[in-house]
Motif scaffolding. Sequence first.
Motif, PDB file in Angstrom:
ATOM      1  N   LYS A  30      39.286  27.310  49.664  1.00 23.81           N
ATOM      2  CA  LYS A  30      40.089  28.523  49.827  1.00 23.81           C
ATOM      3  C   LYS A  30      41.403  28.407  49.054  1.00 23.81           C
ATOM      4  CE  LYS A  30      42.335  31.418  53.319  1.00 23.81           C
ATOM      5  NZ  LYS A  30      42.577  31.631  54.749  1.00 23.81           N
ATOM      6  N   ILE A  31      41.778  29.519  48.433  1.00 25.77           N
ATOM      7  CA  ILE A  31      43.116  29.672  47.854  1.00 25.77           C
ATOM      8  C   ILE A  31      43.903  30.492  48.878  1.00 25.77           C
ATOM      9  CG2 ILE A  31      44.490  30.576  45.934  1.00 25.77           C
ATOM     10  CD1 ILE A  31      42.553  28.364  45.062  1.00 25.77           C
ATOM     11  N   GLY A  32      44.977  29.939  49.399  1.00 25.64           N
ATOM     12  CA  GLY A  32      45.723  30.563  50.475  1.00 25.64           C
ATOM     13  C   GLY A  32      46.557  31.764  50.052  1.00 25.64           C
ATOM     14  N   ASP A  33      47.043  32.505  51.041  1.00 27.11           N
ATOM     15  CA  ASP A  33      47.895  33.679  50.816  1.00 27.11           C
ATOM     16  C   ASP A  33      49.091  33.306  49.949  1.00 27.11           C
ATOM     17  OD1 ASP A  33      46.207  34.907  52.595  1.00 27.11           O
ATOM     18  OD2 ASP A  33      47.696  35.162  54.171  1.00 27.11           O
ATOM     19  N   GLY A  34      49.279  34.009  48.854  1.00 26.61           N
ATOM     20  CA  GLY A  34      50.443  33.809  48.002  1.00 26.61           C
ATOM     21  C   GLY A  34      50.508  32.475  47.293  1.00 26.61           C
ATOM     22  N   ALA A  35      49.409  31.756  47.204  1.00 30.66           N
ATOM     23  CA  ALA A  35      49.414  30.398  46.647  1.00 30.66           C
ATOM     24  C   ALA A  35      49.930  30.321  45.212  1.00 30.66           C
ATOM     25  CB  ALA A  35      48.018  29.787  46.732  1.00 30.66           C
ATOM     26  N   PHE A  36      49.626  31.323  44.407  1.00 25.28           N
ATOM     27  CA  PHE A  36      50.065  31.355  43.003  1.00 25.28           C
ATOM     28  C   PHE A  36      51.004  32.533  42.756  1.00 25.28           C
ATOM     29  CE2 PHE A  36      46.119  28.948  42.846  1.00 25.28           C
ATOM     30  CZ  PHE A  36      46.400  27.937  41.938  1.00 25.28           C
ATOM     31  N   LEU A  37      51.748  32.918  43.759  1.00 26.00           N
ATOM     32  CA  LEU A  37      52.610  34.090  43.708  1.00 26.00           C
ATOM     33  C   LEU A  37      53.673  33.974  42.619  1.00 26.00           C
ATOM     34  CD1 LEU A  37      53.319  36.783  45.212  1.00 26.00           C
ATOM     35  CD2 LEU A  37      54.949  35.421  46.526  1.00 26.00           C
ATOM     36  N   ALA A  38      53.756  34.994  41.771  1.00 22.06           N
ATOM     37  CA  ALA A  38      54.823  35.152  40.772  1.00 22.06           C
ATOM     38  C   ALA A  38      54.948  33.995  39.786  1.00 22.06           C
ATOM     39  CB  ALA A  38      56.153  35.420  41.462  1.00 22.06           C
ATOM     40  N   LEU A  39      53.833  33.420  39.386  1.00 27.42           N
ATOM     41  CA  LEU A  39      53.852  32.359  38.372  1.00 27.42           C
ATOM     42  C   LEU A  39      53.645  32.989  37.005  1.00 27.42           C
ATOM     43  CD1 LEU A  39      51.716  29.702  40.218  1.00 27.42           C
ATOM     44  CD2 LEU A  39      54.183  29.752  39.969  1.00 27.42           C
ATOM     45  N   ASN A  48      45.716  29.763  32.244  1.00 29.25           N
ATOM     46  CA  ASN A  48      44.306  29.468  32.449  1.00 29.25           C
ATOM     47  C   ASN A  48      44.134  28.683  33.740  1.00 29.25           C
ATOM     48  OD1 ASN A  48      41.743  28.116  32.347  1.00 29.25           O
ATOM     49  ND2 ASN A  48      41.626  28.735  30.221  1.00 29.25           N
ATOM     50  N   ILE A  49      43.369  29.258  34.674  1.00 33.77           N
ATOM     51  CA  ILE A  49      43.070  28.597  35.940  1.00 33.77           C
ATOM     52  C   ILE A  49      41.553  28.475  36.051  1.00 33.77           C
ATOM     53  CG2 ILE A  49      43.190  28.749  38.455  1.00 33.77           C
ATOM     54  CD1 ILE A  49      45.759  30.402  38.067  1.00 33.77           C
ATOM     55  N   THR A  50      41.107  27.280  36.388  1.00 33.17           N
ATOM     56  CA  THR A  50      39.681  27.048  36.596  1.00 33.17           C
ATOM     57  C   THR A  50      39.450  26.741  38.066  1.00 33.17           C
ATOM     58  OG1 THR A  50      39.411  26.177  34.352  1.00 33.17           O
ATOM     59  CG2 THR A  50      37.683  25.630  35.951  1.00 33.17           C
ATOM     60  N   LEU A  51      38.595  27.517  38.686  1.00 38.42           N
ATOM     61  CA  LEU A  51      38.208  27.306  40.080  1.00 38.42           C
ATOM     62  C   LEU A  51      36.885  26.553  40.075  1.00 38.42           C
ATOM     63  CD1 LEU A  51      38.976  30.942  41.308  1.00 38.42           C
ATOM     64  CD2 LEU A  51      40.514  28.960  41.267  1.00 38.42           C
ATOM     65  N   GLN A  52      36.794  25.511  40.878  1.00 37.15           N
ATOM     66  CA  GLN A  52      35.608  24.656  40.883  1.00 37.15           C
ATOM     67  C   GLN A  52      34.519  25.190  41.821  1.00 37.15           C
ATOM     68  OE1 GLN A  52      35.216  22.062  38.933  1.00 37.15           O
ATOM     69  NE2 GLN A  52      37.165  21.057  38.599  1.00 37.15           N
ATOM     70  N   ASP A  53      33.301  24.737  41.565  1.00 37.46           N
ATOM     71  CA  ASP A  53      32.172  25.098  42.409  1.00 37.46           C
ATOM     72  C   ASP A  53      32.480  24.705  43.855  1.00 37.46           C
ATOM     73  OD1 ASP A  53      29.599  26.175  42.776  1.00 37.46           O
ATOM     74  OD2 ASP A  53      28.776  24.146  42.922  1.00 37.46           O
ATOM     75  N   GLY A  54      32.155  25.559  44.773  1.00 35.61           N
ATOM     76  CA  GLY A  54      32.432  25.333  46.189  1.00 35.61           C
ATOM     77  C   GLY A  54      33.585  26.180  46.702  1.00 35.61           C
ATOM     78  N   LEU A  55      34.402  26.714  45.783  1.00 34.54           N
ATOM     79  CA  LEU A  55      35.488  27.598  46.215  1.00 34.54           C
ATOM     80  C   LEU A  55      34.872  28.894  46.714  1.00 34.54           C
ATOM     81  CD1 LEU A  55      38.768  27.778  46.015  1.00 34.54           C
ATOM     82  CD2 LEU A  55      38.110  29.707  44.606  1.00 34.54           C
ATOM     83  N   LYS A  56      35.183  29.271  47.950  1.00 31.31           N
ATOM     84  CA  LYS A  56      34.564  30.444  48.561  1.00 31.31           C
ATOM     85  C   LYS A  56      35.490  31.650  48.661  1.00 31.31           C
ATOM     86  CE  LYS A  56      31.504  27.561  51.255  1.00 31.31           C
ATOM     87  NZ  LYS A  56      31.162  27.020  52.538  1.00 31.31           N
ATOM     88  N   GLU A  57      36.787  31.403  48.932  1.00 34.88           N
ATOM     89  CA  GLU A  57      37.665  32.518  49.293  1.00 34.88           C
ATOM     90  C   GLU A  57      38.991  32.493  48.543  1.00 34.88           C
ATOM     91  OE1 GLU A  57      39.924  34.279  53.265  1.00 34.88           O
ATOM     92  OE2 GLU A  57      38.515  32.623  53.474  1.00 34.88           O
TER      93      GLU A  57
END
Length: 141
Positions: free
Chosen positions: A58-67, A72-81
């Motif tokens: 999971k990527i939490g609320d506001g985790a990458f806010l205002a960056l 380039n962001i890569t999300l790995q296999d298994g990331l659901k939400e």
Amino acid sequence: TIGNSAFSSCGTSFTVDDANPNFNDIDGVLFSKDNSTLITYPGRSRNKTYTVPLGTTKIGDGAFLALTYLENITLQDGLKEIAATSFSNSGGQNFTITFPYSTTIINDTAFSEARKPIFNCEEGSYAERYAREHGFAYNFI
């Protein structure tokens, strides 16, 4: 408990004591103790790329806010939400995010006011559907 986006504009990295029962850091990024939730990416980091580690679901609320530097962001296999406002007001000039097929929940406000990201995703994935519904460009991987 740390509130949503509590550290969104702080520092270039996080360091958490190993004895902390609730939180952990991986390469300067704040995670839940079990590393399943990315809580906050350091708001003043000037990195242009980031790969979310395996095991993160999971990527939490506001985790990458205002960056504004990340391109380039890569999300790995298994990331659901991807939670609400996760990427709000974020993204460099050529903001791309690579999604695994496993991502099946993306909150409607996850990319509110973000610099129109380009989704790299698999054909038929939830990420493709989300990109279409929200008017984001996408490429198949």
